[in-house]
Design a protein around this motif. Structure first.
Motif, PDB file in Angstrom:
ATOM      1  N   ALA A   1       0.857  -1.187   0.000  1.00  0.00           N
ATOM      2  CA  ALA A   1       0.000   0.000   0.000  1.00  0.00           C
ATOM      3  C   ALA A   1       0.893   1.237   0.000  1.00  0.00           C
ATOM      4  O   ALA A   1       1.921   1.265   0.672  1.00  0.00           O
ATOM      5  CB  ALA A   1      -0.924   0.013   1.209  1.00  0.00           C
ATOM      6  N   MET A   2       0.493   2.240  -0.757  1.00  0.00           N
ATOM      7  CA  MET A   2       1.204   3.514  -0.804  1.00  0.00           C
ATOM      8  C   MET A   2       0.226   4.630  -0.484  1.00  0.00           C
ATOM      9  O   MET A   2      -0.944   4.575  -0.866  1.00  0.00           O
ATOM     10  CB  MET A   2       1.848   3.725  -2.171  1.00  0.00           C
ATOM     11  N   ALA A   3       0.723   5.658   0.209  1.00  0.00           N
ATOM     12  CA  ALA A   3      -0.128   6.784   0.589  1.00  0.00           C
ATOM     13  C   ALA A   3       0.753   7.973   0.939  1.00  0.00           C
ATOM     14  O   ALA A   3       1.984   7.871   0.985  1.00  0.00           O
ATOM     15  CB  ALA A   3      -1.025   6.413   1.770  1.00  0.00           C
TER      16      ALA A   3
ATOM     17  N   GLY B   1      -4.653   9.896   1.734  1.00  0.00           N
ATOM     18  CA  GLY B   1      -4.092  10.626   0.602  1.00  0.00           C
ATOM     19  C   GLY B   1      -3.625   9.741  -0.532  1.00  0.00           C
ATOM     20  O   GLY B   1      -2.552   9.157  -0.453  1.00  0.00           O
ATOM     21  N   ASN B   2      -4.451   9.630  -1.586  1.00  0.00           N
ATOM     22  CA  ASN B   2      -4.075   8.886  -2.791  1.00  0.00           C
ATOM     23  C   ASN B   2      -3.538   7.496  -2.451  1.00  0.00           C
ATOM     24  O   ASN B   2      -2.440   7.114  -2.826  1.00  0.00           O
ATOM     25  CB  ASN B   2      -3.033   9.672  -3.594  1.00  0.00           C
ATOM     26  N   VAL B   3      -4.361   6.728  -1.754  1.00  0.00           N
ATOM     27  CA  VAL B   3      -3.964   5.393  -1.313  1.00  0.00           C
ATOM     28  C   VAL B   3      -4.050   4.418  -2.483  1.00  0.00           C
ATOM     29  O   VAL B   3      -5.046   4.386  -3.209  1.00  0.00           O
ATOM     30  CB  VAL B   3      -4.865   4.913  -0.162  1.00  0.00           C
TER      31      VAL B   3
ATOM     32  N   GLN C   1      -7.485   1.484  -5.048  1.00  0.00           N
ATOM     33  CA  GLN C   1      -7.088   2.839  -4.731  1.00  0.00           C
ATOM     34  C   GLN C   1      -8.265   3.572  -4.102  1.00  0.00           C
ATOM     35  O   GLN C   1      -9.425   3.180  -4.261  1.00  0.00           O
ATOM     36  CB  GLN C   1      -6.598   3.588  -5.971  1.00  0.00           C
ATOM     37  N   GLY C   2      -7.953   4.625  -3.352  1.00  0.00           N
ATOM     38  CA  GLY C   2      -8.979   5.407  -2.691  1.00  0.00           C
ATOM     39  C   GLY C   2      -8.345   6.573  -1.952  1.00  0.00           C
ATOM     40  O   GLY C   2      -7.127   6.758  -1.966  1.00  0.00           O
TER      41      GLY C   2
ATOM     42  N   LEU D   1     -11.137   0.351   1.932  1.00  0.00           N
ATOM     43  CA  LEU D   1     -10.878   1.520   1.098  1.00  0.00           C
ATOM     44  C   LEU D   1     -12.119   2.400   1.091  1.00  0.00           C
ATOM     45  O   LEU D   1     -13.232   1.905   0.889  1.00  0.00           O
ATOM     46  CB  LEU D   1     -10.555   1.093  -0.332  1.00  0.00           C
ATOM     47  N   THR D   2     -11.926   3.697   1.303  1.00  0.00           N
ATOM     48  CA  THR D   2     -13.054   4.628   1.266  1.00  0.00           C
ATOM     49  C   THR D   2     -12.673   5.857   0.453  1.00  0.00           C
ATOM     50  O   THR D   2     -11.494   6.143   0.251  1.00  0.00           O
ATOM     51  CB  THR D   2     -13.453   5.064   2.691  1.00  0.00           C
ATOM     52  N   GLY D   3     -13.716   6.571   0.009  1.00  0.00           N
ATOM     53  CA  GLY D   3     -13.477   7.785  -0.768  1.00  0.00           C
ATOM     54  C   GLY D   3     -13.102   7.482  -2.201  1.00  0.00           C
ATOM     55  O   GLY D   3     -11.928   7.343  -2.527  1.00  0.00           O
ATOM     56  N   LYS D   4     -14.103   7.339  -3.076  1.00  0.00           N
ATOM     57  CA  LYS D   4     -13.866   7.031  -4.484  1.00  0.00           C
ATOM     58  C   LYS D   4     -12.995   5.781  -4.620  1.00  0.00           C
ATOM     59  O   LYS D   4     -12.023   5.737  -5.356  1.00  0.00           O
ATOM     60  CB  LYS D   4     -13.203   8.197  -5.205  1.00  0.00           C
TER      61      LYS D   4
END
Length: 796
Positions: free
Chosen positions: A470-472, A492-494, A504-505, A519-522
């Motif tokens: 995972a990257m953020a 932030g741009n996970v 991604q989210g 994952l949340t947010g789009k």
């Protein structure tokens, strides 16, 4: 003169005579007594081997106008036929080359060799080392305790006049401000002002008394003497420096230092100021061990340097070169490595306040055995400890990396023989790295939260499973008392990845206990062929389950995937929620589920996709649209067609629908209605059979142009209804227990029960089996007496 007066004068004369006689006798006796006393005080006659007796002797050595030392004796005896003198009450005063010292050597007698210049003092010898200023100050104020003097007691000293060195191999005792000691053998170099203890050195360093009135006494730890042992010691009076050659050991009840050699620097008041421990000839690095209320700790480095306050407590401990350390608190053990370390300590209590580690820093925490481990790596680390004044003791408070760093957790080792666990199963590992890491600790000194900032990357490795990454932009990890993590939150741009799956989210939450990632947010989740979008998507690593909520949309981009395919284009499905399992190959869409692919559309309360079986199940208020296979067209019809016609569509409603791609069949139940523009069929169950449209070859000559279905799409070629089948076409109505429609022939075959066709204009037709064509009024009636054809000559 009368007789009485004569007698009176006679008596006076006798008395006067007696007085004079007494005075004369007293003077004589006094002279005799003085003569006796002088005779007693007179020196004895010289022995036969003595040539001269002197009442005093003084000689000095100097360079230019500077006197280096002076030898004084109250009495000197020269012996006949011997190049030696006996000096008594000997005092040697050393001023040094600069005259800044006032060292003295004192003994009762010495044998002085005139030729060699050696003075052999076999009796008790006292050596006092002090500066000229201290000596002058002590002389002016003899009652004060301001003198900073080193006092040495020994015997069998040989002093060489030429070199100015005094030496003995006898036991030595010495006292200096804030310390005492003993050794065997000593060398004193008067010109340099240095003292060398030859062997078996033992020191006791006593912290100075607190000279501030009114303050509370320091703790027992700060007042405990430091016991030091070494092989030999060099003391430089002018620089106030002690060099001990080892092996050297220094210890209190709570600390123990081992080193190859030790250097101790004293301040002007002879208080310990700085201590440096270094390796000896064997190359072994010094080691400092301590025992605190929370547990033992140790420090190993190429050099260890300690700084002391004037009151006696430690203020700073510094390690340089291959620094290693450990600390045990309860069941937890910490170990670190670095190239350089600096520890600042709280005043008075000798407890750490701040620790700074630099250069390839590694900090490992082991929670019990075989508990979890936590490994922190960075270029520089700052650790803060709680203030002892607040009753929190020697407990960690906060830690932060001053360079990019990483933390790796290793789960507790799996016990052999655990049911359901392979013998070679390795513990799971989780790694988090970022530009900056900050760890916060609770009141008990246990890590409770880790904050990561900038270019955050996490990795999760479980035996037998693909690595999770995972990257953020930033993240936070909640930590357990056992040392492991319980939850991670990334912001932030996970971006997530596991094998061929990715996501991604805006935000991600990993829960260790449930092995899930949210994952949340789009949020978007992808695998090799599909993509799912939703406000919330949850992944379960152990089960392979995926849950999406809040309005889900999935797309299958494979033109020919392993799941059900109704057309050769991407398939789309939407719903309120989705529950899938990558291992089982199952996805269940619930709530306003809608599927569309090419011309085929399906809506239901829920739609289930089974990848391996290539089955699609729709349940509850099923509504579907499927294209119908076109009937063969004649060449004449093809020639006059102006352009492609739209596909004929069937609209279907039912309680349930099951589509099996391997059979190209859809099975519908519960109040099934299937209708096109021209006809409608009702039945308890309906089976729709599909054929896949072939791709058109544009180069082929005289190819019939069929309606323009999507290339490779499934089209209804046959429909079979059972159980109270009703077929309606315009004003005609057919009933039977079974009805079969053929798209190729455009006809219905009604059979079973009592087949009948009702026509408002033409009446009722019955038979064992009725076949009627949609294009005209032709009806084929099969009965027990045979078959006959009825033509009504009506074309709709």
């Amino acid at each position: 003169m009368k007789r009485s007066e004569s007698a009176k004068y006679a008596r006076w004369s006798a008395a006067a005579a007696l007085l004079l006689a007494s005075l004369t006798a007293g003077v004589y006796l006094e002279r005799k007594w003085v003569a006796y006393q002088e005779q007693q005080k007179a020196p004895p006659p010289a022995p036969q081997d003595v040539t001269r007796l002197s009442s005093g002797l003084t000689f000095s050595k100097g360079e230019g106008t500077q006197k280096i030392f002076t030898v004084e004796a109250s009495k000197a005896t020269d012996f006949r036929d011997k190049d030696a003198s006996l000096l008594e009450d000997v005092k040697i005063t050393i001023f040094g080359k600069t005259g800044e010292r006032h060292d003295t050597i004192h003994t009762q007698s010495c044998q002085y060799e005139k030729t060699g210049g050696n003075m052999a003092c076999s009796g008790e010898v006292q050596i006092d080392l002090e500066s000229r200023a201290d000596a002058e100050r002590a002389a002016k104020n003899p009652g004060t305790k301001t003198e900073q003097k080193v006092h040495v007691e020994t015997r069998g000293v040989i002093f060489n006049r030429a070199t100015g060195m005094a030496r003995t191999d006898q036991p030595v005792k010495f006292v200096f401000p804030n310390g005492t000691g003993k050794a065997v053998g000593v060398e004193y170099h008067s010109e340099e002002g240095t003292v060398r203890l030859l062997r078996e050195v033992q020191l006791s360093l006593q912290p100075p008394e607190n000279d501030i009135v009114g303050k509370k006494k320091a703790s027992a730890n700060t007042k405990e003497p430091i016991r030091v042992t070494g092989k030999s010691l060099d003391f430089e009076r002018e620089s106030r420096t002690m060099h001990l050659d080892g092996p050297v050991e220094a210890e209190t009840h709570a600390a123990h230092l081992r080193a190859g050699k030790l250097t101790l620097m004293l301040d002007a008041a002879f208080r310990a100021e700085r201590l440096v421990a270094a390796p000896g000839p064997n190359g072994k690095n010094p080691e400092l061990e301590s025992e605190n209320a929370d547990g033992p700790a140790n420090l190993i480095a190429e050099t260890i340097t300690a700084q002391f306050a004037r009151e006696g407590w430690l203020t700073r401990i510094e390690g340089a070169g291959d620094v290693r350390g450990s600390r045990h608190t309860g069941k937890e053990a910490d170990a670190f490595r670095a190239e350089h370390s600096v520890m600042e300590l709280w005043p008075k209590v000798n407890q750490p306040r701040e620790l700074n580690l630099k250069g390839n820093v590694q900090l490992k925490t082991q929670a019990g055995a075989p508990g979890e481990t936590r490994m922190l790596q960075t270029g520089e680390l700052l650790v803060e400890f709680a203030d002892e004044k607040k009753g929190e003791g020697n407990k960690l408070k906060r830690a932060e990396t001053l360079a990019s760093g990483s933390v790796e957790w290793t789960d507790a080792a799996v016990q052999s023989g655990t049911a359901g666990v392979p013998a070679n199963n390795e513990p799971a590992r989780t790694k988090l790295q970022a530009d900056k890491l900050e760890m916060e600790f609770g009141k008990e000194g246990k890590a409770k939260q880790l904050i990561a900032t900038g270019n955050v990357l996490t990795e999760r490795t479980v035996s037998g499973k693909p690595m999770q990454t995972a990257m953020a932009q930033s993240g936070t990890a909640q930590l357990m008392a056992s040392g492991g993590w319980s939850q991670m939150d990334l912001q932030g741009n996970v971006r997530l990845k596991e094998g061929d799956r990715s996501g991604q989210g805006d935000h991600a939450t990993f829960v260790r206990a449930t092995q899930t990632a949210l994952l949340t947010g789009k949020a978007v989740a992808r695998d090799a062929t599909t993509e799912t979008q939703a406000p919330r998507i949850t992944f379960a690593q152990t089960t392979g389950e995926v849950r999406a909520e809040g309005g889900v949309r999935s797309t299958d981009f494979s033109a020919r995937g392993s799941g059900a395919q109704l057309a050769g284009v991407p398939a789309n499905i939407s719903a309120d929620t989705m529950l899938g399992n990558s291992k089982a190959g199952r996805a269940l869409y619930n709530g306003h589920a809608r599927f569309w692919q090419g011309d085929s559309v399906m809506e239901a309360d829920s739609i289930e996709l089974l990848r391996e079986a290539r089955v699609m199940n729709a349940t509850g208020n099923v509504r579907a649209v499927f294209p119908e296979a076109a009937a063969p067209s004649s060449a004449q019809i093809v020639a006059v067609q102006a352009g492609p016609k739209k596909a004929r569509l069937w609209h279907v409603t039912a309680g349930t629908l099951t589509y099996r791609d391997a059979e190209s069949r859809a099975h519908l139940e519960k109040n099934v209605v299937a209708q096109s523009v021209e006809q409608k069929m009702r039945a308890a169950t309906v089976d729709l059979y599909f054929t896949r449209a072939e791709k058109l070859n544009s180069n082929a000559a005289n190819v019939p142009a069929s309606p323009n279905p999507t290339a490779g799409a499934q089209q209804i070629s046959r429909a079979v209804g059972t159980g109270g089948v009703i077929v309606e076409q315009g004003t005609r109505k057919a009933t039977a227990e079974r009805g079969e429609y053929s798209a190729t022939d455009g006809k219905f075959i009604m059979s079973g029960g009592n087949p009948a066709i009702y026509d408002a204009a033409e009446g009722t037709t019955t038979g064992r089996q009725l076949t009627f064509f949609l294009a005209d009024d032709t009806i084929i009636v099969d009965s027990e007496t045979g078959s006959r054809t009825l033509t009504k000559h009506r074309v709709d």
